[in-house]
Design an enzyme around this catalytic site. Structure first.
Site, PDB file in Angstrom:
ATOM      1  N   GLY A 109      51.951 -16.120  -0.120  1.00  0.00           N
ATOM      2  CA  GLY A 109      52.836 -16.986  -0.886  1.00  0.00           C
ATOM      3  C   GLY A 109      53.249 -18.176  -0.061  1.00  0.00           C
ATOM      4  O   GLY A 109      52.586 -18.550   0.900  1.00  0.00           O
ATOM      5  N   CYS A 110      54.394 -18.757  -0.460  1.00  0.00           N
ATOM      6  CA  CYS A 110      54.862 -19.964   0.223  1.00  0.00           C
ATOM      7  C   CYS A 110      55.762 -19.557   1.367  1.00  0.00           C
ATOM      8  O   CYS A 110      56.922 -19.957   1.425  1.00  0.00           O
ATOM      9  CB  CYS A 110      55.600 -20.860  -0.753  1.00  0.00           C
ATOM     10  N   ILE A 111      55.252 -18.720   2.240  1.00  0.00           N
ATOM     11  CA  ILE A 111      56.109 -18.189   3.302  1.00  0.00           C
ATOM     12  C   ILE A 111      55.441 -18.328   4.661  1.00  0.00           C
ATOM     13  O   ILE A 111      54.268 -18.522   4.755  1.00  0.00           O
ATOM     14  CB  ILE A 111      56.432 -16.709   3.068  1.00  0.00           C
TER      15      ILE A 111
ATOM     16  N   THR B 473      58.597 -23.809   4.436  1.00  0.00           N
ATOM     17  CA  THR B 473      57.779 -22.964   5.304  1.00  0.00           C
ATOM     18  C   THR B 473      56.951 -23.818   6.259  1.00  0.00           C
ATOM     19  O   THR B 473      56.860 -23.537   7.459  1.00  0.00           O
ATOM     20  CB  THR B 473      56.838 -22.095   4.449  1.00  0.00           C
TER      21      THR B 473
END
Lengths: 111, 515, 243
Positions: A109-111, B473
């Site tokens: 994901g966006c992590i 992020t």
């Protein structure tokens, strides 16, 4: 597909080093993955890895960084319960690098 | 993966260039990024989305036919392939070109990778005089070039601002990725994630039980912090508002601080709201792979969740491309939303919500709680150039700044040519936020980082606020390479959260002022 | 013989230009835009879009934001060309329209602007590394063609004057499907031959940027997706296929 060598057996991993069959994880394997990641496993690393594995067993996913830190705070003391400290332990990030060593799938994901 | 700058003559890895302007133009470094390949999707990832698992035998014929199909289905694709005059206006507008010097990262050259093939098979000149108009046969090398360079485009649309015909490389890049998917050459990062959304409702693969545990843990934290019980409800039928947040807001730092901010704002507003475990994701990577069908599938989950929960309003959290899809496409993909309250925008951005409350004076704000921060704001590209907030064009620039100024005393904008509609991408958008592309991400971030270094020198700026999960992020990852701490990146609603004084909050509490 | 050849050439070129460009415009108009993709900030009303388009067409607004040199040369060229073209109406109208008479003196100087603009654009294709990289042979040739048209035209005006009355009679004749004698000065024949080639390649080349701009969704769409549902016909069919 590439693989880790553990006591003469091979454990397959994907292109990023995450093992593909989670049941093949062992403490010996964790040490081997950690070595490949240039992480020198000490007690605190193990604390995190064990927590991740327990959490995964219950929730089928790695914990949020904040949840992890909270848990660390409880067991290792408040001075170690910080994002910064987690990155000292696992320079490539507690979510990704620690998961890899703990034999969990990579969080996506966006992590 | 071998570091590319050892082997290839890139010149611009050092961020502090000769005169250090964020938009300094590098010399061409041909082929500098040619070998950078993000991981291809596995068979299961492609098949989950209805694409062939791996490269099909007749890929060439299928790809050529797909170009024609897209030209018939999408006016932008057709017009943009035809209209370019190679004037060169866009050549210095892409942050990946500025960061790498690779000429194929110039927008027009990136488009030409596909345009040259279109010309060969679909235009008179290209069929009969290919050498004259730069038309090329579709070969395996060309296909690989597509894969590599269309995954070096963050679809940020900066080039489209400057093109005299509005040619948007993002449209070409999305089409190219759809063609690649159609022949079985998908990208792992995007396709695996879309599959997870279809299976679990979010990019992370976060199941309901884990989501509930996380939210409860956050509720504890807020109460511990403020002495006030603030709820983060999950799957509550009959709530007024359905919050659609990026799943990173349930997982990563500093995203999760933003979620806490939304919760506090909703708490003070006194509205009933809920998160959905079925549609626990704002992000919609269907956009990145140019797939209307996949984008629609993901969007329909939001519609279903809104109907099942019986909400009246939909509010989106801080997520850049999600807001583009939410604002610009949701009504198209999953509308009409006649079952929602028509007195509110459908959907509404959390910043529109918070801004409204601040304007009406309904939030008790102590700005000094952010006094340890000297702040600037990164306009996220999909918000800046693909959406709007509020009633007026440009509200997407004004509203976040108005909110930040309302909660923080020390706010400074970066160089005008690098913000608002000219904002330079964080370097990680458009499906590139994956570890194997880190070299590209770092180079692509350099224009933004240079602009930040300027305001650091001029105004002592310490922190960067963003309203996009990818940006957050990406910056957390790359800022340390540019001399900042990883926690120099903040959620906008984190700053709101810091400054807000909840009704009944113990005000001697200083934890919010910790850096 | 030569007159007939040029007459046929111009009929052919005109048909190709009109039909070819017409077909392309039809293709653009009929191809749906599945999503709302205006580059924002964008106008929220139709009249706002007209204004945005006006600024693009008349001032080259986006190009101005992008690069002042390209804007300057591009602007000199395009508006030089426009005035020159308008001036040429005097060869097709009898009596000459009054506004063509007014433009006439400016049109002559506009040819200098046009040629300077073209020369500047061409020089950039050699001198600027980035633009050299993206230039195909056709990009050079297109500029050469336009330059040659401009220079041959100026040559007739300033150096070797042609029998302009006879030229006008020739073209007025073509408009009534009569073939009159065309003067045989080399400059004139070169000029007309090149103009006809330009007309012929218009619909199959990047000259399509002219109609293309008006169909560019990032510029011509209204920013109102929350208020008004936008749905392409093929997408509507997809929906009927089952929600």
């Amino acid at each position: 597909m590439a693989a880790y060598e553990v006591n003469g057996t091979t454990v397959e991993h994907d292109e990023e080093g995450y093992i593909t069959n989670l049941s093949e994880w062992s403490k010996e394997l964790a040490e081997i993955i950690a070595k490949a990641e240039e992480v020198d496993m000490n007690e605190e690393h193990w604390e995190v890895v064990n927590f991740l594995r327990d959490y995964y067993e219950e929730y089928q996913i790695a914990p949020a960084v904040r949840v992890l830190i909270k848990a660390v705070k409880k067991t290792m003391g408040p001075e170690k319960g910080s994002n910064k400290y987690m990155y000292e332990l696992f320079p490539y990030g507690p979510a990704k690098q620690a998961c890899k060593i703990a034999g969990l799938p990579k969080p996506t994901g966006c992590i | 993966m071998a570091p590319l700058d050892d082997a290839k003559p890139t010149t611009v890895t050092d961020v502090r260039g000769p005169d250090g302007h964020p938009l300094d133009i590098p010399r061409l470094a041909c082929g500098a990024m040619a070998d950078l390949q993000s991981f291809p999707a596995h068979v299961k990832h492609n098949e989950r989305l209805g694409y062939p698992g791996e490269l099909i035998d007749d890929w060439k014929e299928v790809a050529i036919a797909k170009i024609g199909e897209l030209a018939d289905k999408n006016r932008a694709f057709q017009v943009y392939l035809d209209a370019c005059v190679k004037c060169g206006a866009c050549t210095d507008k892409c942050h990946y070109f500025l960061g790498t010097g690779d000429p194929k990262n110039m927008p027009v050259a990136r488009q030409d990778l596909l345009r040259s093939v279109y010309r060969r098979y679909y235009t008179f000149a290209g069929k009969h005089f290919p050498w004259l108009v730069g038309a090329r046969d579709l070969t395996r090398e060309v296909l690989d070039d597509w894969y590599n360079y269309y995954h070096q485009c963050s679809q940020c649309r900066r080039c489209s601002v400057f093109c005299p015909y509005g040619i948007d490389t993002a449209e070409i890049s999305m089409a190219a990725r759809e063609i690649l998917d159609t022949v079985g050459k998908g990208q792992k990062y995007c396709n695996e994630i879309i599959g997870k959304v279809l299976d679990t409702g979010n990019n992370l693969g976060l199941q309901e039980k884990a989501l509930r545990a996380t939210l409860e843990s956050l509720e504890e934290d807020i109460e511990e912090d403020t002495g006030v019980s603030v709820r983060i409800p999950l799957d509550e039928k009959g709530a007024d508002i359905l919050l659609i947040a990026p799943s990173a807001d349930f997982f990563a730092e500093p995203h999760i601080e933003g979620l806490i901010g939304y919760a506090k704002v909703f708490h003070q507003a006194g509205v009933s709201w809920t998160v959905s475990s079925y549609a626990s994701e704002a992000a919609n990577f269907g956009l990145f792979i140019g797939s209307y069908e996949n984008m629609r599938e993901v969007s329909l989950r939001i519609r279903k969740a809104a109907q099942d929960l019986g909400v009246k309003r939909i509010v989106f959290g801080e997520c850049g491309h999600a807001w583009r899809v939410g604002y610009s496409f949701l009504n198209t993909l999953a509308g009409p939303f006649d079952f929602l309250d028509q007195n509110f925008p459908i959907p509404q951005h959390i910043l529109e919500f918070t801004h409204g409350m601040l304007e009406r004076g309904e939030l008790n704000i102590d700005k000094s709680r952010n006094d340890h921060i000297r702040l600037t704001f990164h306009d996220s590209c999909n918000v800046a150039r693909g959406s709007r907030m509020g009633d007026m064009p440009g509200g997407q620039f004004e509203i976040p700044r108005a909110v930040l100024r309302a909660v923080c005393n020390n706010y400074f904008d970066m160089d005008r040519d690098t913000i608002m509609e000219s904002t330079v991408c964080c370097g990680g958008g458009g499906g590139l936020l994956t570890d194997e592309l880190l070299d590209l991400r770092t180079k692509g971030a350099s224009p933004r980082m240079k602009a930040m270094q300027q305001v650091t020198e001029d105004h002592g700026v310490t922190h960067l606020a963003a309203i996009c999960a990818i940006c957050k992020t990406q910056f957390a990852k790359v800022m340390p390479k540019f001399g900042y701490d990883m926690d120099s990146i903040l959620s906008v609603h984190q700053l709101v959260s810091n400054a807000i004084i909840l009704d009944g909050q113990e005000t001697n509490n200083t934890s919010a002022a910790e850096d | 013989m030569l007159s007939t050849l040029y007459a046929v050439l111009f009929y052919f070129a005109t048909i190709l230009l009109v039909v070819g460009t017409g077909l392309k415009i039809r293709k653009y108009a009929r191809t749906p835009a599945p999503l709302k993709i205006p580059t924002t900030p964008a106008p929220t009303t139709r009249s706002g879009v007209w204004l945005r388009m006006f600024r693009e067409v008349v001032f080259f607004e986006s190009l101005f934001k992008a690069n002042k040199w390209i804007w300057l040369f591009g602007y000199l060229f395009h508006f030089g060309l426009l005035l020159v073209l308008l001036r040429h109406f005097r060869y097709f109208t009898q009596p000459v329209w009054f506004w063509v008479e007014i433009i006439q003196p400016f049109g002559v100087y506009a040819s200098f602007a046009m040629v300077i603009g073209l020369a500047g654009l061409w020089a950039r294709r050699f001198l600027v590394e980035r633009i050299r990289y993206i230039s195909a042979p056709s990009d050079h040739l297109m500029l050469v063609l336009l330059l040659a048209i401009g220079l041959s035209g100026m040559g007739m005006k300033f150096v070797a004057k042609t029998d302009i009355v006879a030229v006008k009679i020739f073209f007025q004749g073509l408009m009534r499907f009569q073939i009159n004698d065309l003067p045989t000065d080399p400059l004139l024949l070169i000029h007309l031959g090149l103009v006809a080639s330009l007309m012929i390649i218009f619909p199959i080349s990047k000259l399509l940027h002219a109609p293309g701009l008006f169909f560019s969704p990032s510029r011509n769409q209204v920013d109102n997706p929350r208020e008004q549902r936008h749905l392409a016909p093929w997408a509507a069919k997809l929906e009927k296929g089952g929600r």
